[in-house]
Design a protein around this motif. Structure first.
Motif, PDB file in Angstrom:
ATOM      1  N   ALA A 145       0.816  -1.210   0.000  1.00 41.74           N
ATOM      2  CA  ALA A 145       0.000   0.000   0.000  1.00 41.74           C
ATOM      3  C   ALA A 145       0.853   1.265   0.000  1.00 41.74           C
ATOM      4  N   LEU A 146       1.981   1.233   0.702  1.00 41.55           N
ATOM      5  CA  LEU A 146       2.719   2.477   0.975  1.00 41.55           C
ATOM      6  C   LEU A 146       4.101   2.557   0.355  1.00 41.55           C
ATOM      7  N   GLN A 147       4.499   1.556  -0.416  1.00 41.80           N
ATOM      8  CA  GLN A 147       5.893   1.513  -0.875  1.00 41.80           C
ATOM      9  C   GLN A 147       6.287   2.685  -1.769  1.00 41.80           C
ATOM     10  N   TRP A 148       5.299   3.380  -2.322  1.00 35.69           N
ATOM     11  CA  TRP A 148       5.639   4.509  -3.194  1.00 35.69           C
ATOM     12  C   TRP A 148       5.858   5.792  -2.400  1.00 35.69           C
ATOM     13  N   SER A 149       5.436   5.796  -1.110  1.00 36.59           N
ATOM     14  CA  SER A 149       5.534   7.010  -0.304  1.00 36.59           C
ATOM     15  C   SER A 149       6.486   6.856   0.868  1.00 36.59           C
ATOM     16  N   VAL A 150       6.394   5.739   1.552  1.00 33.42           N
ATOM     17  CA  VAL A 150       7.207   5.531   2.746  1.00 33.42           C
ATOM     18  C   VAL A 150       8.508   4.851   2.340  1.00 33.42           C
ATOM     19  N   ASP A 151       9.603   5.299   2.944  1.00 37.42           N
ATOM     20  CA  ASP A 151      10.893   4.673   2.680  1.00 37.42           C
ATOM     21  C   ASP A 151      11.077   3.534   3.679  1.00 37.42           C
ATOM     22  N   PHE A 152      10.666   2.341   3.283  1.00 40.90           N
ATOM     23  CA  PHE A 152      10.734   1.203   4.201  1.00 40.90           C
ATOM     24  C   PHE A 152      12.172   0.754   4.453  1.00 40.90           C
ATOM     25  N   HIS A 153      13.117   1.260   3.654  1.00 45.64           N
ATOM     26  CA  HIS A 153      14.511   0.891   3.874  1.00 45.64           C
ATOM     27  C   HIS A 153      15.135   1.700   4.993  1.00 45.64           C
ATOM     28  N   HIS A 154      14.458   2.795   5.355  1.00 51.11           N
ATOM     29  CA  HIS A 154      15.010   3.634   6.419  1.00 51.11           C
ATOM     30  C   HIS A 154      13.973   3.918   7.485  1.00 51.11           C
ATOM     31  N   VAL A 155      13.274   2.903   7.878  1.00 52.44           N
ATOM     32  CA  VAL A 155      12.347   3.032   8.997  1.00 52.44           C
ATOM     33  C   VAL A 155      13.191   3.261  10.242  1.00 52.44           C
ATOM     34  N   GLN A 156      12.772   4.280  11.022  1.00 54.18           N
ATOM     35  CA  GLN A 156      13.594   4.644  12.181  1.00 54.18           C
ATOM     36  C   GLN A 156      12.805   4.583  13.470  1.00 54.18           C
ATOM     37  N   LYS A 157      13.542   4.535  14.553  1.00 58.99           N
ATOM     38  CA  LYS A 157      12.946   4.570  15.881  1.00 58.99           C
ATOM     39  C   LYS A 157      12.027   5.788  15.977  1.00 58.99           C
ATOM     40  N   GLY A 158      10.815   5.591  16.417  1.00 61.95           N
ATOM     41  CA  GLY A 158       9.872   6.701  16.546  1.00 61.95           C
ATOM     42  C   GLY A 158       8.897   6.804  15.389  1.00 61.95           C
ATOM     43  N   ASP A 159       9.209   6.202  14.250  1.00 61.79           N
ATOM     44  CA  ASP A 159       8.215   6.120  13.163  1.00 61.79           C
ATOM     45  C   ASP A 159       7.054   5.297  13.708  1.00 61.79           C
ATOM     46  N   LYS A 160       5.848   5.604  13.224  1.00 58.11           N
ATOM     47  CA  LYS A 160       4.722   4.829  13.754  1.00 58.11           C
ATOM     48  C   LYS A 160       3.657   4.598  12.702  1.00 58.11           C
ATOM     49  N   PHE A 161       2.808   3.633  12.974  1.00 59.95           N
ATOM     50  CA  PHE A 161       1.788   3.285  11.985  1.00 59.95           C
ATOM     51  C   PHE A 161       0.492   2.878  12.665  1.00 59.95           C
ATOM     52  N   ARG A 162      -0.591   3.051  11.897  1.00 53.66           N
ATOM     53  CA  ARG A 162      -1.891   2.542  12.315  1.00 53.66           C
ATOM     54  C   ARG A 162      -2.473   1.843  11.103  1.00 53.66           C
ATOM     55  N   MET A 163      -3.209   0.794  11.327  1.00 53.49           N
ATOM     56  CA  MET A 163      -3.820   0.159  10.162  1.00 53.49           C
ATOM     57  C   MET A 163      -5.123  -0.523  10.511  1.00 53.49           C
ATOM     58  N   ILE A 164      -5.925  -0.699   9.478  1.00 53.77           N
ATOM     59  CA  ILE A 164      -7.193  -1.402   9.595  1.00 53.77           C
ATOM     60  C   ILE A 164      -7.132  -2.509   8.554  1.00 53.77           C
ATOM     61  N   PHE A 165      -7.322  -3.722   9.004  1.00 53.16           N
ATOM     62  CA  PHE A 165      -7.287  -4.812   8.031  1.00 53.16           C
ATOM     63  C   PHE A 165      -8.283  -5.898   8.394  1.00 53.16           C
ATOM     64  N   GLU A 166      -8.486  -6.810   7.462  1.00 52.22           N
ATOM     65  CA  GLU A 166      -9.410  -7.909   7.678  1.00 52.22           C
ATOM     66  C   GLU A 166      -8.658  -9.120   8.198  1.00 52.22           C
ATOM     67  N   GLU A 167      -9.328  -9.843   9.065  1.00 54.59           N
ATOM     68  CA  GLU A 167      -8.800 -11.138   9.490  1.00 54.59           C
ATOM     69  C   GLU A 167      -9.789 -12.210   9.076  1.00 54.59           C
ATOM     70  N   ASP A 168      -9.274 -13.380   8.755  1.00 49.16           N
ATOM     71  CA  ASP A 168     -10.134 -14.526   8.417  1.00 49.16           C
ATOM     72  C   ASP A 168     -10.307 -15.388   9.657  1.00 49.16           C
ATOM     73  N   TRP A 169     -11.562 -15.628  10.008  1.00 54.53           N
ATOM     74  CA  TRP A 169     -11.866 -16.504  11.144  1.00 54.53           C
ATOM     75  C   TRP A 169     -12.696 -17.679  10.654  1.00 54.53           C
ATOM     76  N   ILE A 170     -12.341 -18.857  11.123  1.00 55.43           N
ATOM     77  CA  ILE A 170     -13.112 -20.061  10.807  1.00 55.43           C
ATOM     78  C   ILE A 170     -13.349 -20.820  12.105  1.00 55.43           C
ATOM     79  N   GLU A 171     -14.595 -21.141  12.351  1.00 50.38           N
ATOM     80  CA  GLU A 171     -14.973 -21.928  13.535  1.00 50.38           C
ATOM     81  C   GLU A 171     -14.329 -21.380  14.804  1.00 50.38           C
TER      82      GLU A 171
END
Ligand SMILES: [Zn+2]
Length: 400
Positions: A145-171
């Motif tokens: 989702a973010l590889q065009w904006s965030v520099d994942f090669h230089h993630v640093q202490k203090g960078d932060k994220f929030r996300m909403i995603f789906e989980e699959d549940w069975i029984e």
């Protein structure tokens, strides 16, 4: 009376059940023979298997259940679970049949957040009770989702994220991670948002203004790599032992890691030289070309003249040519000159047109509100937890 236990569309209580896992060198014939099913019956089942989309080979470690008639002790069903999402039911009564059944998956929308202390990976692990097996999938989703904006090669202490995603549940059990719905990443004082938008025309991630997250060029030609040398007009060359401009960006990654085309284009070179080793060059338009050096091998089917898509594998990381270790030297050409892609102001892609914007904005507002409501697990929280752990360690030293 014990509660009724339902599974495979059957009431288990009515049968004598044997639950086990496939062992090495176990075949359907071996397992069923142990339970006195005749070879001719196994033969019939094997023929019926052919009607399935995929022949269900038994794999070591996977679960199966044998259901026997309590009175006659004859096997009536054999159920095999190749993965948590489905099972194959062998019905051994009269006519005999084999059916594949997909289990009902319940999607749950979940929130998550994290503050980077040491690495993105650890932040995801620490952010929730996310099973480690799912961390890889979440990290990949976020990078997609973010590889065009965030520099994942230089993630640093203090960078932060929030996300909403789906989980699959069975029984009642969480079995996997589904799609990422929305993400926020804070890096270098900038907030980046990505919202998934899907209708008949679109399926992808967009920024809050409705522009595709997908930019003209990927930030890197390999995933999860580390920049080992930047574009530098005056670098000391580690192999030649003299100053020589480094007109590329080196991404270190293990030999064999897939190298991706950073944008759509046509392959114009696929060859080998003493310095470059195996390399591919792609022309994207009249202005831009990119080049990928030191490959261990080329991707089959990628030849001069082949049209490639952004993200498509064109070769594999290696150390052919003048290279001290496995990496890809990524070169970015503008009007026939090598330039630093980081310094280019590449044109932004077209936003969602006005006619579809209303629908997008409704979706976007909903998810951004939800994202903003997610509490960051603050750095202090994370540090506090670690301090407690340290103290526990210390106390065990004192009182062994
Ligand atoms: Zn290089």
């Amino acid at each position: 009376m014990p509660p009724l236990k339902e599974k495979y569309g059957l009431i288990l209580n009515q049968y004598e059940t044997v639950e086990s896992k496939v062992k090495k060198n176990d075949f359907l014939s071996v397992i069923l023979d142990n339970h006195h099913v005749s070879a001719s019956d196994v033969d019939i089942l094997a023929k019926k298997e052919k009607h399935l989309e995929q022949t269900p080979y038994l794999r070591p470690g996977k679960k199966y259940t044998i259901l026997k008639n309590r009175e006659t002790q004859k096997v009536e069903y054999f159920a095999y679970e190749p993965n948590p999402y489905k099972y194959i039911l062998y019905d051994l009564r009269d006519t005999m049949s084999v059916t594949e059944v997909r289990k009902k998956v319940t999607k749950k929308v979940v929130n998550s957040s994290g503050v980077i202390e040491s690495s993105l990976w650890n932040a995801i692990v620490g952010s929730d009770d996310i099973a480690p097996s799912m961390v890889q999938s979440i990290a990949a989703n976020m990078e997609d989702a973010l590889q065009w904006s965030v520099d994942f090669h230089h993630v640093q202490k203090g960078d932060k994220f929030r996300m909403i995603f789906e989980e699959d549940w069975i029984e009642g059990e969480r079995v996997g991670v589904g799609k990422l719905i929305a993400a926020h990443f804070f890096q270098d004082g900038n907030d980046y948002y990505a919202i998934r938008f899907k209708n008949e025309k679109y399926d992808g991630f967009f920024d809050p203004e409705g522009r595709p997250m997908k930019k003209n060029f990927l930030k890197a030609p390999v995933k999860y790599a580390r920049i080992s040398s930047r574009f530098n007009r005056n670098r000391f060359h580690p192999v030649l032992k003299r100053r020589k401009a480094h007109l590329g960006t080196d991404f270190a990654a293990p030999t064999g890691t897939p190298i991706m085309a950073t944008a759509d284009g046509t392959v114009i070179k696929r060859s080998r030289t003493r310095g470059n080793g195996n390399f591919v060059k792609i022309k994207h338009d009249d202005t831009y070309s990119t080049q990928y050096l030191h490959m261990s091998k080329f991707q089959k089917g990628v030849n001069v003249g082949t049209r490639v898509k952004q993200g498509q594998t064109i070769g594999y990381v290696g150390s052919t040519g003048l290279a001290t270790g496995p990496h890809v030297c990524y070169r970015f050409w503008k009007n026939g000159k090598q330039v630093d892609p980081k310094r280019q102001n590449l044109p932004p892609p077209e936003p969602i047109p006005a006619s579809d914007k209303e629908e997008f904005f409704k979706e976007k507002d909903k998810w951004i509100d939800q994202l903003k409501g997610i509490q960051f697990k603050t750095l202090e929280d994370v540090v506090a937890v670690e301090t407690v752990k340290e103290e526990e360690k210390d106390s065990t030293k004192v009182n062994p």
